[in-house]
Write an enzyme that holds these catalytic residues in place. Structure first.
Site, PDB file in Angstrom:
ATOM      1  N   GLU A   1      15.864   0.610  14.693  1.00 54.72           N
ATOM      2  CA  GLU A   1      15.144  -0.377  13.878  1.00 54.72           C
ATOM      3  C   GLU A   1      14.830  -1.656  14.629  1.00 54.72           C
ATOM      4  OE1 GLU A   1      17.516   1.584  12.802  1.00 54.72           O
ATOM      5  OE2 GLU A   1      17.232   2.140  10.696  1.00 54.72           O
TER       6      GLU A   1
ATOM      7  N   ALA B   1      12.865   6.069   8.403  1.00 51.90           N
ATOM      8  CA  ALA B   1      11.938   5.703   7.330  1.00 51.90           C
ATOM      9  C   ALA B   1      10.522   6.003   7.802  1.00 51.90           C
ATOM     10  CB  ALA B   1      12.094   4.225   7.013  1.00 51.90           C
TER      11      ALA B   1
ATOM     12  N   GLY C   1      16.815   5.491   9.288  1.00 53.46           N
ATOM     13  CA  GLY C   1      17.178   5.969   7.959  1.00 53.46           C
ATOM     14  C   GLY C   1      17.678   7.404   7.968  1.00 53.46           C
TER      15      GLY C   1
ATOM     16  N   GLU D   1      21.181   7.205   8.881  1.00 49.26           N
ATOM     17  CA  GLU D   1      21.879   6.599   7.745  1.00 49.26           C
ATOM     18  C   GLU D   1      22.126   7.621   6.632  1.00 49.26           C
ATOM     19  OE1 GLU D   1      18.950   3.309   7.714  1.00 49.26           O
ATOM     20  OE2 GLU D   1      20.707   2.036   7.432  1.00 49.26           O
TER      21      GLU D   1
HETATM   22  N1  3HC Z   1       7.304   6.998  10.526  1.00 47.35           N
HETATM   23  C1  3HC Z   1       6.007   7.367  10.535  1.00 47.35           C
HETATM   24  N2  3HC Z   1       5.454   8.122  11.497  1.00 47.35           N
HETATM   25  C2  3HC Z   1       6.257   8.524  12.496  1.00 47.35           C
HETATM   26  C3  3HC Z   1       7.609   8.174  12.557  1.00 47.35           C
HETATM   27  C4  3HC Z   1       8.138   7.374  11.511  1.00 47.35           C
HETATM   28  N3  3HC Z   1       9.425   7.020  11.481  1.00 47.35           N
HETATM   29  N4  3HC Z   1       8.142   8.708  13.678  1.00 47.35           N
HETATM   30  C5  3HC Z   1       7.161   9.380  14.285  1.00 47.35           C
HETATM   31  N5  3HC Z   1       6.023   9.274  13.585  1.00 47.35           N
HETATM   32  C6  3HC Z   1       4.740   9.906  13.895  1.00 47.35           C
HETATM   33  C7  3HC Z   1       4.132   9.335  15.158  1.00 47.35           C
HETATM   34  O1  3HC Z   1       3.348   8.191  14.875  1.00 47.35           O
HETATM   35  C8  3HC Z   1       3.310  10.497  15.665  1.00 47.35           C
HETATM   36  O2  3HC Z   1       2.118  10.511  14.924  1.00 47.35           O
HETATM   37  P1  3HC Z   1       0.758  11.023  15.595  1.00 47.35           P
HETATM   38  O3  3HC Z   1       1.020  12.441  15.996  1.00 47.35           O
HETATM   39  O4  3HC Z   1      -0.232  10.840  14.520  1.00 47.35           O
HETATM   40  O5  3HC Z   1       0.530  10.105  16.783  1.00 47.35           O
HETATM   41  C9  3HC Z   1       4.126  11.710  15.248  1.00 47.35           C
HETATM   42  O6  3HC Z   1       5.001  11.254  14.204  1.00 47.35           O
HETATM   43  C10 3HC Z   1       4.980  12.297  16.355  1.00 47.35           C
HETATM   44  O7  3HC Z   1       5.730  11.245  16.956  1.00 47.35           O
HETATM   45  P2  3HC Z   1       5.844  11.099  18.541  1.00 47.35           P
HETATM   46  O8  3HC Z   1       4.512  11.294  19.153  1.00 47.35           O
HETATM   47  O9  3HC Z   1       6.568   9.839  18.797  1.00 47.35           O
HETATM   48  O10 3HC Z   1       6.726  12.372  18.874  1.00 47.35           O
HETATM   49  P3  3HC Z   1       7.932  12.548  19.885  1.00 47.35           P
HETATM   50  O11 3HC Z   1       8.381  13.930  19.751  1.00 47.35           O
HETATM   51  O12 3HC Z   1       7.563  12.002  21.214  1.00 47.35           O
HETATM   52  O13 3HC Z   1       9.103  11.592  19.342  1.00 47.35           O
HETATM   53  C11 3HC Z   1      10.589  10.630  17.743  1.00 47.35           C
HETATM   54  C12 3HC Z   1       9.708  11.852  18.121  1.00 47.35           C
HETATM   55  C13 3HC Z   1      11.744  10.490  18.734  1.00 47.35           C
HETATM   56  C14 3HC Z   1      11.127  10.891  16.374  1.00 47.35           C
HETATM   57  C15 3HC Z   1       9.724   9.353  17.779  1.00 47.35           C
HETATM   58  O14 3HC Z   1       8.557   9.564  17.030  1.00 47.35           O
HETATM   59  C16 3HC Z   1      10.381   8.122  17.221  1.00 47.35           C
HETATM   60  O15 3HC Z   1      11.138   7.477  17.908  1.00 47.35           O
HETATM   61  N6  3HC Z   1      10.060   7.780  15.971  1.00 47.35           N
HETATM   62  C17 3HC Z   1      10.480   6.532  15.369  1.00 47.35           C
HETATM   63  C18 3HC Z   1      11.895   6.565  14.929  1.00 47.35           C
HETATM   64  C19 3HC Z   1      12.253   5.268  14.264  1.00 47.35           C
HETATM   65  O16 3HC Z   1      11.933   4.191  14.703  1.00 47.35           O
HETATM   66  N7  3HC Z   1      12.979   5.398  13.157  1.00 47.35           N
HETATM   67  C20 3HC Z   1      13.439   4.252  12.444  1.00 47.35           C
HETATM   68  C21 3HC Z   1      12.458   3.881  11.402  1.00 47.35           C
HETATM   69  S1  3HC Z   1      12.941   2.433  10.538  1.00 47.35           S
HETATM   70  C22 3HC Z   1      14.087   2.925   9.462  1.00 47.35           C
HETATM   71  O17 3HC Z   1      14.472   4.049   9.457  1.00 47.35           O
HETATM   72  C23 3HC Z   1      14.598   1.897   8.505  1.00 47.35           C
HETATM   73  C24 3HC Z   1      15.756   2.432   7.720  1.00 47.35           C
HETATM   74  O18 3HC Z   1      16.899   1.717   8.073  1.00 47.35           O
HETATM   75  C25 3HC Z   1      15.564   2.340   6.223  1.00 47.35           C
END
Ligand code: 3HC
Length: 692
Positions: free
Chosen positions: A128, A66, A105, A108
């Site tokens: 999450e 998400a 997500g 998912e």
């Molecule tokens: N939402 C918004 N922004 C995100 C994001 C997300 N899910 N994931 C990454 N970003 C942004 C980062 O803030 C960063 O922004 P910036 O360049 O402005 O600082 C940019 O994308 C690049 O991210 P990273 O610097 O972390 O890049 P990496 O290559 O090191 O890592 C990644 C990539 C492994 C995808 C890592 O970003 C990550 O772990 N992201 C989060 C994943 C996550 O937590 N997903 C679950 C979200 S909750 C959800 O999905 C609920 C669902 O059940 C409905």
């Protein structure tokens, strides 16, 4: 290519539709992506020429989850549940083609599809929990159906991604395809699905794995027992387990409803707000306002470490672990041998736990060169001095290092308090000098305070930040001041803790409040662990503080079996009647009328002055942003991530409330509580630290 919307394209390869999401940097499920996904699936399902649909992403990764920045804002765009209904209610196979990371997500969405293929380097995970929430699109219902309750709980509670290979073993994906050939592989898979008229496989309909867990509450009891310590204070994991339990006990649609309820409850909690804030804070901390990303960096092939004591040894291990050669220098053979033996013992212990192979241990030890002469660091690109915390000694070493180290080499001091500018001033290269404050144990703790001196050059900062990342640290840039950011704030807490035990509380009262707040230990337990005799000497001791009195009685902390607490052989702490008497006598001698001190006062007295000091630090520009201070406290001092750090906590409590209390304390207890002008200004402007 036919654009579905600005981030979605739909093309046809014969009778296979290819739906491509392209929303850099990580294809997060923003409103546009969700809307494009729904529309694209709809168009492909409606097109009579299409027999199968491949869902694939452009750029570096499949959907990474998400859009975290959208949480807490009013919903926009098409909800994901509509895509789910369109895929599962459709009559054509949908194949998710995964590269990079399918997270949250994103994973998912892949689980909603009938089939999944991936390249070997792909990773799958449900992170999450790290954001204080649970899955919101069926992860807790579908994953147990695919891989069983225990495995699903492990994936959901750890939040740690697993590999494409593991995904294949678990049956999470149906096939691995050749690296770099995802599109072709997915198309071939789709072709087979069409030709074999394979039935549409919906994860929601799988029953055997969840049935196996039905009527076995002991499975969940064990998971709760095994994780209780790890999740002390956290809320989300309870919700995750309740949702997984619903997958076992309820029909799919009802389980989905339960998951949604748990998600909705958690997403509005302060814990989740804090953890989402930390997610972005961890990324911002690397950015230095006046040091742009394209600042040139210097190559670091070999690092010198001066001192093979606890700090020097731990620091060396960081570099060895990252494959960087280390020249370690000590003044005596005995100290050098002891230091090397400790490093080897640490590695051997890790190997015994199976986290390193014996060959890894040898590779790392092979990168380490011992020496007894400073000259040995002459070919090093980066030198960290980690000797005794004494300005004269450090200056002496820097004077020598300046002559020995090659031109362009960076000289870093691992100091916790001392003035880097003064240290730099004795060299001919103050622009190549800075502080690297590692936290003990340096091979374990993630935090690194990078201390910028007045003259430190930008490429030197950029290089050090890059090096920190390479060795797996989280680095925060701080300015020169006594104790930098972390210890300067810690000092406030320690001072109040010491005052509180004179005024009426006992050390274990203070520690309990801080522990219950979520830190790993309170200030007195921490002092006992570190040793009460740091900086103490028998000759100069004047029984002028409780700490001094304890040292005089040889109660010097855990190592002597007694300090603020009594310790048994297993180092379990017990409140000490001896200490209680010492405190009461000392207070009487000082003429203090002891009073009942509430837990609330303990917390506010320990934490609000820290926040106030944080405000001063920001005002003085010693930290770049409030969130950097929070990163320091979470990673260096065990501040609970679910409270976001001291500055975020201040925002949650309300800066006005913090200010009012500081004023109240100032009125009765004086100067120590004088509010920082920045705190006053924030309140006057109705702002928060996080939007400074
Ligand atoms: N939402 C918004 N922004 C995100 C994001 C997300 N899910 N994931 C990454 N970003 C942004 C980062 O803030 C960063 O922004 P910036 O360049 O402005 O600082 C940019 O994308 C690049 O991210 P990273 O610097 O972390 O890049 P990496 O290559 O090191 O890592 C990644 C990539 C492994 C995808 C890592 O970003 C990550 O772990 N992201 C989060 C994943 C996550 O937590 N997903 C679950 C979200 S909750 C959800 O999905 C609920 C669902 O059940 C409905």
């Amino acid at each position: 290519m036919a654009a579905v919307n600005s981030v979605t394209d739909l093309t046809r390869e014969g009778d296979i539709a290819v739906l491509t999401l392209d929303s850099p940097p990580v294809n997060a499920l923003s409103a546009d992506v969700r809307t494009g996904l729904r529309a694209g699936i709809g168009d492909a399902m409606a097109d009579p020429a299409v027999k199968a649909i491949v869902l694939i992403c452009a750029g570096r990764t499949f959907i990474a989850g998400a859009d975290i920045a959208e949480f807490g804002k009013p919903p926009r765009g098409t909800p994901l549940s509509e895509s789910q209904a369109a895929i599962e209610g459709g009559n054509k196979p949908v194949i998710a083609a995964v590269h990079g990371t399918a997270l949250g997500g994103g994973f998912e969405v892949a689980l909603m599809c009938h089939y999944r293929v991936a390249v070997p380097s792909a990773r799958f995970g449900l992170p999450e929990i790290k954001l204080g929430i649970i899955q919101g699109a069926g992860g807790t219902q579908r994953l147990p159906r695919l891989i069983g309750v225990e495995n699903a709980a492990e994936a959901i509670l750890s939040g740690t991604p697993f590999s494409g290979k593991r995904a294949l073993e678990w049956g999470v994906i149906d096939a691995l395809v050749e690296e770099g050939k995802l599109r072709e592989g997915a198309l071939a898979f789709a072709r087979k699905a069409i030709d074999s008229k394979a039935p549409l496989r919906k994860v929601r309909d799988l029953q055997d794995k969840v049935e196996a867990a039905r009527g076995h509450p002991e499975i969940f009891e064990k998971i709760r027992r095994d994780n209780a310590r790890k999740f002390r204070g956290f809320e989300a994991w309870h919700g995750a387990l309740r949702a997984i339990q619903a997958a076992v006990d309820l029909p799919f649609d009802e389980g989905m409803k339960r998951e949604r309820e748990e998600f909705q409850k958690l997403v509005t909690t302060d814990q989740s707000k804090a953890q989402r804030y930390v997610f972005f804070a961890e990324r911002k901390v690397w950015k230095v306002a006046d040091v742009p990303d394209d600042t040139p960096t210097l190559p670091i092939k070999k690092v010198g470490v001066i001192g093979a004591g606890t700090m020097g040894g731990g620091i060396s291990m960081n570099f060895l672990n990252a494959g960087i050669a280390v020249q370690i220098v000590e003044t005596s053979q005995q100290a050098l041998d002891r230091g090397l033996a400790t490093i080897r013992r640490n590695y051997d212990n890790t190997a015994k736990k199976g986290r390193l192979t014996p060959a890894d241990v040898e590779t790392r030890m092979g990168l380490l060169s011992p020496g007894l002469n400073l000259d040995a660091v002459s070919d090093c690109d980066f030198v960290v001095e980690a000797v005794y915390e004494n300005m004269d000694i450090k200056k002496d070493i820097f004077r020598k290092l300046d002559k020995i180290a090659k031109k362009g080499a960076i000289l870093a001091s691992n100091t916790s308090y001392l003035n880097i500018d003064e240290i730099a001033s004795v060299t001919s290269r103050p622009d190549h000098v800075l502080g690297t404050h590692f936290f003990s144990p340096a091979n374990v703790m993630r935090l690194l305070e990078v201390v910028r001196g007045d003259k430190t050059a930008k490429p030197v900062i950029a290089t050090t930040m890059q090096l920190a990342r390479k060795i797996g640290k989280i680095a925060a840039l701080v300015g020169v001041c006594h104790g930098f950011v972390g210890n300067r704030m810690l000092h406030e807490r320690q001072r109040e803790a010491n005052k509180l035990i004179l005024e009426g509380a006992m050390p274990w009262d203070v520690d309990r409040v801080i522990y219950d707040f979520g830190l790993p230990m309170g200030p007195f337990a921490m002092s006992d662990l570190a040793g009460l005799d740091i900086g103490w000497s028998k000759q100069t001791s004047k029984s002028s503080t409780i700490r001094e009195i304890l040292c005089e009685l040889d109660r010097r902390g855990q190592k002597t079996g007694a300090g603020f607490y009594d310790y048994d052989e297993a180092r379990n702490a017990k409140p000490s009647p001896v200490v209680e008497k010492i405190i009461l006598d000392f207070a009487a001698k000082k003429g203090v009328n002891r009073r009942a001190v509430s837990d609330e006062e303990i917390l506010e007295r320990c934490i609000y002055p820290m926040i106030n000091e944080g405000a001063k630090i920001l005002e003085e520009g010693k930290a770049q942003r409030a969130s950097d201070i929070d990163i320091i406290w979470i990673n260096g001092y065990g501040w609970p991530v679910y409270r976001g750090g001291p500055m975020f906590y201040a925002d949650l409590v309300g800066p006005d409330k913090v200010l009012a209390k500081m004023k109240e304390f100032e009125a009765t207890m004086g100067e120590d509580f004088k509010p920082a002008p920045l705190l006053e200004r924030l309140v006057a402007e109705k702002k928060q630290f996080q939007n400074l």
